[in-house]
Design a protein around this motif. Structure first.
Motif, PDB file in Angstrom:
ATOM      1  N   LEU A 140       0.812  -1.220   0.000  1.00 39.11           N
ATOM      2  CA  LEU A 140       0.000   0.000   0.000  1.00 39.11           C
ATOM      3  C   LEU A 140       0.842   1.265   0.000  1.00 39.11           C
ATOM      4  CD1 LEU A 140      -2.652  -0.987   2.702  1.00 39.11           C
ATOM      5  CD2 LEU A 140      -2.996  -0.861   0.242  1.00 39.11           C
ATOM      6  N   GLY A 141       2.123   1.119   0.317  1.00 38.94           N
ATOM      7  CA  GLY A 141       2.959   2.301   0.491  1.00 38.94           C
ATOM      8  C   GLY A 141       2.628   3.015   1.787  1.00 38.94           C
ATOM      9  N   ALA A 142       2.057   2.298   2.728  1.00 36.52           N
ATOM     10  CA  ALA A 142       1.631   2.865   4.000  1.00 36.52           C
ATOM     11  C   ALA A 142       2.627   2.520   5.089  1.00 36.52           C
ATOM     12  CB  ALA A 142       0.238   2.353   4.361  1.00 36.52           C
ATOM     13  N   CYS A 143       3.861   2.988   4.934  1.00 39.31           N
ATOM     14  CA  CYS A 143       4.874   2.732   5.944  1.00 39.31           C
ATOM     15  C   CYS A 143       6.033   3.700   5.738  1.00 39.31           C
ATOM     16  CB  CYS A 143       5.367   1.293   5.883  1.00 39.31           C
ATOM     17  SG  CYS A 143       6.091   0.841   4.295  1.00 39.31           S
ATOM     18  N   ARG A 144       6.865   3.792   6.743  1.00 40.81           N
ATOM     19  CA  ARG A 144       8.096   4.582   6.655  1.00 40.81           C
ATOM     20  C   ARG A 144       9.236   3.622   6.905  1.00 40.81           C
ATOM     21  NH1 ARG A 144       4.110   6.800   5.601  1.00 40.81           N
ATOM     22  NH2 ARG A 144       3.419   8.882   6.147  1.00 40.81           N
ATOM     23  N   ILE A 145      10.205   3.586   5.985  1.00 41.22           N
ATOM     24  CA  ILE A 145      11.319   2.643   6.094  1.00 41.22           C
ATOM     25  C   ILE A 145      12.625   3.426   6.111  1.00 41.22           C
ATOM     26  CG2 ILE A 145      12.531   0.726   5.002  1.00 41.22           C
ATOM     27  CD1 ILE A 145       9.884  -0.104   3.746  1.00 41.22           C
ATOM     28  N   ASP A 150      -0.093   6.790  12.439  1.00 39.12           N
ATOM     29  CA  ASP A 150      -1.524   6.541  12.640  1.00 39.12           C
ATOM     30  C   ASP A 150      -2.252   6.450  11.304  1.00 39.12           C
ATOM     31  OD1 ASP A 150      -1.188   6.517  15.376  1.00 39.12           O
ATOM     32  OD2 ASP A 150      -1.711   8.634  15.635  1.00 39.12           O
ATOM     33  N   GLU A 151      -1.863   7.278  10.331  1.00 35.28           N
ATOM     34  CA  GLU A 151      -2.475   7.232   8.996  1.00 35.28           C
ATOM     35  C   GLU A 151      -2.155   5.909   8.294  1.00 35.28           C
ATOM     36  OE1 GLU A 151      -0.432   9.889   9.850  1.00 35.28           O
ATOM     37  OE2 GLU A 151      -2.064  11.221  10.438  1.00 35.28           O
ATOM     38  N   ASP A 152      -0.927   5.417   8.463  1.00 39.90           N
ATOM     39  CA  ASP A 152      -0.535   4.139   7.863  1.00 39.90           C
ATOM     40  C   ASP A 152      -1.368   2.998   8.440  1.00 39.90           C
ATOM     41  OD1 ASP A 152       1.433   5.493   6.450  1.00 39.90           O
ATOM     42  OD2 ASP A 152       3.009   5.015   7.900  1.00 39.90           O
ATOM     43  N   VAL A 153      -1.557   3.015   9.769  1.00 38.64           N
ATOM     44  CA  VAL A 153      -2.346   1.968  10.432  1.00 38.64           C
ATOM     45  C   VAL A 153      -3.783   2.012   9.926  1.00 38.64           C
ATOM     46  CG1 VAL A 153      -3.261   1.181  12.652  1.00 38.64           C
ATOM     47  CG2 VAL A 153      -0.868   1.879  12.468  1.00 38.64           C
ATOM     48  N   ALA A 154      -4.326   3.232   9.761  1.00 37.81           N
ATOM     49  CA  ALA A 154      -5.702   3.361   9.261  1.00 37.81           C
ATOM     50  C   ALA A 154      -5.805   2.807   7.838  1.00 37.81           C
ATOM     51  CB  ALA A 154      -6.128   4.826   9.297  1.00 37.81           C
ATOM     52  N   ALA A 155      -4.796   3.062   7.002  1.00 43.25           N
ATOM     53  CA  ALA A 155      -4.815   2.551   5.627  1.00 43.25           C
ATOM     54  C   ALA A 155      -4.719   1.025   5.607  1.00 43.25           C
ATOM     55  CB  ALA A 155      -3.661   3.157   4.826  1.00 43.25           C
ATOM     56  N   ILE A 156      -3.897   0.463   6.476  1.00 43.03           N
ATOM     57  CA  ILE A 156      -3.763  -0.996   6.550  1.00 43.03           C
ATOM     58  C   ILE A 156      -5.071  -1.633   7.027  1.00 43.03           C
ATOM     59  CG2 ILE A 156      -2.587  -2.876   7.774  1.00 43.03           C
ATOM     60  CD1 ILE A 156      -0.064  -1.047   7.740  1.00 43.03           C
ATOM     61  N   LEU A 157      -5.682  -1.036   8.025  1.00 42.53           N
ATOM     62  CA  LEU A 157      -6.949  -1.570   8.521  1.00 42.53           C
ATOM     63  C   LEU A 157      -8.049  -1.465   7.474  1.00 42.53           C
ATOM     64  CD1 LEU A 157      -6.904  -0.239  12.198  1.00 42.53           C
ATOM     65  CD2 LEU A 157      -6.472  -2.578  11.404  1.00 42.53           C
ATOM     66  N   GLU A 158      -8.067  -0.387   6.710  1.00 43.61           N
ATOM     67  CA  GLU A 158      -9.063  -0.233   5.651  1.00 43.61           C
ATOM     68  C   GLU A 158      -8.846  -1.279   4.555  1.00 43.61           C
ATOM     69  OE1 GLU A 158     -12.355   1.036   3.732  1.00 43.61           O
ATOM     70  OE2 GLU A 158     -11.702   1.701   5.722  1.00 43.61           O
ATOM     71  N   ALA A 159      -7.585  -1.554   4.223  1.00 38.68           N
ATOM     72  CA  ALA A 159      -7.282  -2.538   3.175  1.00 38.68           C
ATOM     73  C   ALA A 159      -7.621  -3.955   3.618  1.00 38.68           C
ATOM     74  CB  ALA A 159      -5.806  -2.453   2.802  1.00 38.68           C
ATOM     75  N   SER A 160      -7.627  -4.191   4.921  1.00 34.87           N
ATOM     76  CA  SER A 160      -7.913  -5.546   5.410  1.00 34.87           C
ATOM     77  C   SER A 160      -9.403  -5.797   5.579  1.00 34.87           C
ATOM     78  CB  SER A 160      -7.203  -5.784   6.747  1.00 34.87           C
ATOM     79  OG  SER A 160      -7.752  -4.949   7.740  1.00 34.87           O
ATOM     80  N   ARG A 161     -10.212  -4.788   5.319  1.00 32.86           N
ATOM     81  CA  ARG A 161     -11.666  -4.944   5.428  1.00 32.86           C
ATOM     82  C   ARG A 161     -12.156  -5.883   4.331  1.00 32.86           C
ATOM     83  NH1 ARG A 161     -15.523  -0.071   6.740  1.00 32.86           N
ATOM     84  NH2 ARG A 161     -13.799   0.103   8.172  1.00 32.86           N
TER      85      ARG A 161
END
Length: 113
Positions: free
Chosen positions: A30-35, A44-55
Motif C-alpha cells: 500500500l505504500g503505508a509505511c516509513r522505512i 496513525d495514517e498508515d495503520v488506518a490505511a492498513i486496517l481499511e485494506a484488510s476490510r
C-alpha cells in the motif's frame, strides 16, 4: 511541530492477531509505511490505511459465489452444441505427407574374395 505517534509492524500484528510478516507485506504493497534502512515504522495514517485494506469486500458477487466456479450459460442447443464447438475439425489438423513407395532395396554387403 507536533509529536507523531509511531508503531511497529510487530506491535500492530500483536494487537490485531496477525503475523508481523503479513503486516509488513500489506504496508509495503500500500505504500503505508516509513522505512529507514531495515527498520519499518507505521504512523496513525498508515495503520488506518492498513486496517481499511484488510476490510472484507462487501461485493455481492463474492458473497454468492460459494463454489468458486463461474457459471456461464451453455450455447444455444445445449450439450451437443458445446461438443461441436469444442471438438476440433478434421481439416484443421496438420496432415502428415504420405510416404512414397519404398522402392527397390539393395544389399550393401561386401564381396568375399
Amino acid at each position: 511541530m507536533s509529536a507523531l505517534a509511531f508503531t511497529t509492524p510487530e506491535e500492530l500484528a500483536e494487537s490485531a492477531g496477525w503475523s508481523p510478516r503479513r503486516v509488513r507485506e500489506i504496508a509495503r504493497g500500500l505504500g503505508a509505511c516509513r522505512i529507514m534502512g531495515n527498520r519499518m515504522v507505521l504512523t496513525d495514517e498508515d495503520v488506518a490505511a492498513i486496517l481499511e485494506a484488510s476490510r472484507p469486500c462487501p461485493s455481492k458477487s463474492t458473497v454468492e459465489a460459494k463454489s468458486g466456479i463461474t457459471v456461464a450459460p451453455l450455447p444455444v442447443g445445449g450439450y451437443e452444441a458445446l461438443r461441436k464447438l469444442r471438438t476440433r475439425d478434421e481439416r484443421l489438423k496438420s496432415r502428415q505427407p504420405e510416404k512414397s513407395g519404398s522402392g527397390k532395396v539393395i544389399t550393401m554387403a561386401r564381396k568375399q574374395s
